[in-house]
Design a protein around this motif. Sequence first.
Motif, short mmCIF file in Angstrom:
data_model
loop_
_atom_site.label_atom_id
_atom_site.label_comp_id
_atom_site.label_asym_id
_atom_site.label_seq_id
_atom_site.Cartn_x
_atom_site.Cartn_y
_atom_site.Cartn_z
N ARG A 87 -8.83 1.37 -5.82
CA ARG A 87 -8.73 3.11 -5.69
C ARG A 87 -7.86 3.13 -4.47
O ARG A 87 -9.12 3.38 -2.97
N PRO A 88 -6.70 3.07 -4.96
CA PRO A 88 -5.71 3.46 -3.83
C PRO A 88 -5.96 4.74 -4.09
O PRO A 88 -6.50 5.76 -4.04
N PRO A 89 -5.41 5.47 -1.91
CA PRO A 89 -5.74 6.93 -1.59
C PRO A 89 -4.22 7.17 -1.86
O PRO A 89 -3.65 6.67 -3.05
N ARG A 96 -3.15 4.65 5.97
CA ARG A 96 -2.86 4.37 7.24
C ARG A 96 -4.26 3.82 7.36
O ARG A 96 -4.44 2.99 8.58
N ARG A 97 -5.21 5.20 7.73
CA ARG A 97 -6.45 5.45 8.27
C ARG A 97 -7.29 4.39 7.74
O ARG A 97 -8.47 3.61 8.57
N ARG A 98 -7.36 4.04 6.61
CA ARG A 98 -7.84 2.60 5.93
C ARG A 98 -7.49 1.65 6.39
O ARG A 98 -8.19 0.59 7.38
N ALA A 99 -6.17 1.34 6.14
CA ALA A 99 -6.07 0.43 6.74
C ALA A 99 -6.16 -0.15 8.83
O ALA A 99 -6.81 -0.95 9.21
N PRO A 130 4.84 -1.62 -5.17
CA PRO A 130 3.42 -1.11 -4.34
C PRO A 130 3.83 -0.89 -2.95
O PRO A 130 4.70 -2.32 -2.56
N VAL A 131 3.19 -0.40 -1.97
CA VAL A 131 3.66 -0.54 -1.12
C VAL A 131 3.03 -2.17 0.09
O VAL A 131 1.89 -1.68 -0.67
N GLN A 132 3.50 -2.39 0.75
CA GLN A 132 2.85 -4.13 1.43
C GLN A 132 2.26 -3.17 2.17
O GLN A 132 3.05 -2.85 3.55
N VAL A 133 1.16 -4.07 2.59
CA VAL A 133 0.26 -3.83 3.76
C VAL A 133 -0.40 -5.29 3.95
O VAL A 133 -0.64 -5.95 3.64
#
Length: 627
Positions: A87-89, A96-99, A130-133
């Motif tokens: 469920r990506p933002p 960033r808020r989730r991380a 995809p974006v890498q966190v």
Amino acid sequence: MCKLHRRRLAQGLQAALLGLLAMLFGAGLTAGALAQQAPESFGNEQAPAPQSEDPVVAYETTLLGVEDEGLRTILEASSQLFALAQRPPATLVGLRRRAEGDLERLQTALRSEGYYASQLDLEIDDEARPVQVGLKVDPGPRYTLVSYEISYVESPAPPETEQPDLEEIAVSIGMPARAPEIVAAEQSLVSRLQERGYPFAGIAERKTLVNHDDRAMTVQLSVDAGPAATLGPLTFSGQQQVAEPYLRRVAGWRPGVPYDRRILRETQRRLSATGLFSSVTVETAAAPDANGVLPVTVTVVERAHRSIGAAASISTDIGPGGEIFWEHRNLLGENETLRASATGSLIEQSGALNFRKPAFLEREQALLAELTGGFEDNDAFERQAVEGLVALERPFLENWRISGGVSAGYEIVDENADNNTGERQFTLFGLPLTATRDTTDDPLDPARGTRLQTSLTPATGVGDDSLLFVTGVVGGSAYYAVDADERFILAARARAGTILGEDTEVLPAARRFYAGGGGSIRGYEFQLVGPLDDDEDPLGGTSLVELSFETRVRVSEDIGIVPFLDGGTVFDDPWFNSGETLRWAAGLGVRYFTGFGPLRLDVAFPLNGRDDVDETLQLYISFGQAF
């Protein structure tokens, strides 16, 4: 009904069932085919293009710096990045808020595991797709417990002999300073006090001191043990039709002993196990009286004590059959069960009365009584009989129940065999002894556990012949769930029996062993496995072997399939060596799972059937698993 008519009826029933299955499966295939062709049936019209979905920021998360697999599992379970990956933002700001929220959550998880000097860092590559966190974790050293101090705030404190020590609450100096173990130790401390006469014990204050220089933790507990108490009188509330003296016998209450919360839990368990109540609540008074006595109240809610029901089955070997029953589970106000049932099929019409009185003379002992009677007409014999049984039953060791009693019966038997001498009449007396063990998790559809049933019945008879024989039977089944969701279950059953003291032809036909049919060896007609006479009628025998193996596969919530293998035979010898061949059959079953248990359809095929004796297949429809 003669054998020829039964055979014709069975063949007709088999054809009808096969036709019904063909219609059902044929309709399913036709519907499936139509469903596949449906898009082409509207010419060349194009399907509408799918609606565009809301934009989201897909991402991947990497946890770096954690070598310990156990700690890694805990941290990933604490992370919203991992938990909400599907469920990506909608925006990078939301990601960033989730991380950043994960940093606090991971820090809390690390401290609960004893890592109080950990460091965390966050990297987000928003150019990647995809974006890498990246979550970088340096756990640091794990702190240890160097002191665990317990003091009591009320005076007088419990005597030292009643104060739990550190070993009892699973605390050792030098252990990792893990929060789950620290909290569990507190709960264990309170529980121990509540088992030693202090019903209102609790933690008044807890201090946890962390020394970063020494990487150490100190725990200081202030305990309020509260007043000591003894158990007072037991009061019942809410019962309407259940007699209070019976409830007191079941509870086994002993007023005057030191308070122990385990006694209250055991009282609740015993009363719930009677099956008479939908709820049982055991509560103490808010405080002991001036003499330290704590009254206890049991509040119950009675459930319905009467029920009526029916069951039905159908198979190609014996045709349709059914049972109706009426049951009263509190006949005389003390949980006495009376069950009246009637069974009817093409080969049997019978009735039974079963009575059970629990807590008879002793709390764990039950009185059993049974009266049965009816008519049987099958290929082996015709029988009219009435029989009664009285026995005592009680638990033995863990999960075992044993019973012993006396039985008496009268029967008239006409054997359908070449060597029959017409009707024979017997009055039979027996001393049935049984022992059963059951650890399964469900009576109708078990996924785990085992069952074991053993019986030994010395018997004597008078009438047209004098008889003296002993029948012994051992049977059991086992169930193993391959996966945690219990979608694949392996099941196996075995049964063996022997009769000593009389030859087969001397025994009443109904007292011999027979095999074959839905409850025995599927794929063979009822009672048709084993010795046969010249007319291919079963003779029965004095020893028996049966085996069954199933793989129960749950395809969906409602449907399951069950490939199975059955085997066994009957021997005309008590030592299993009369030369009879073990008959084997394989088959496939379908299960439809209802709220009450599975509805069963089995199709079985003999693997080494006898020419001109055994049919090509047998079908069985009934309720519940085969075993």
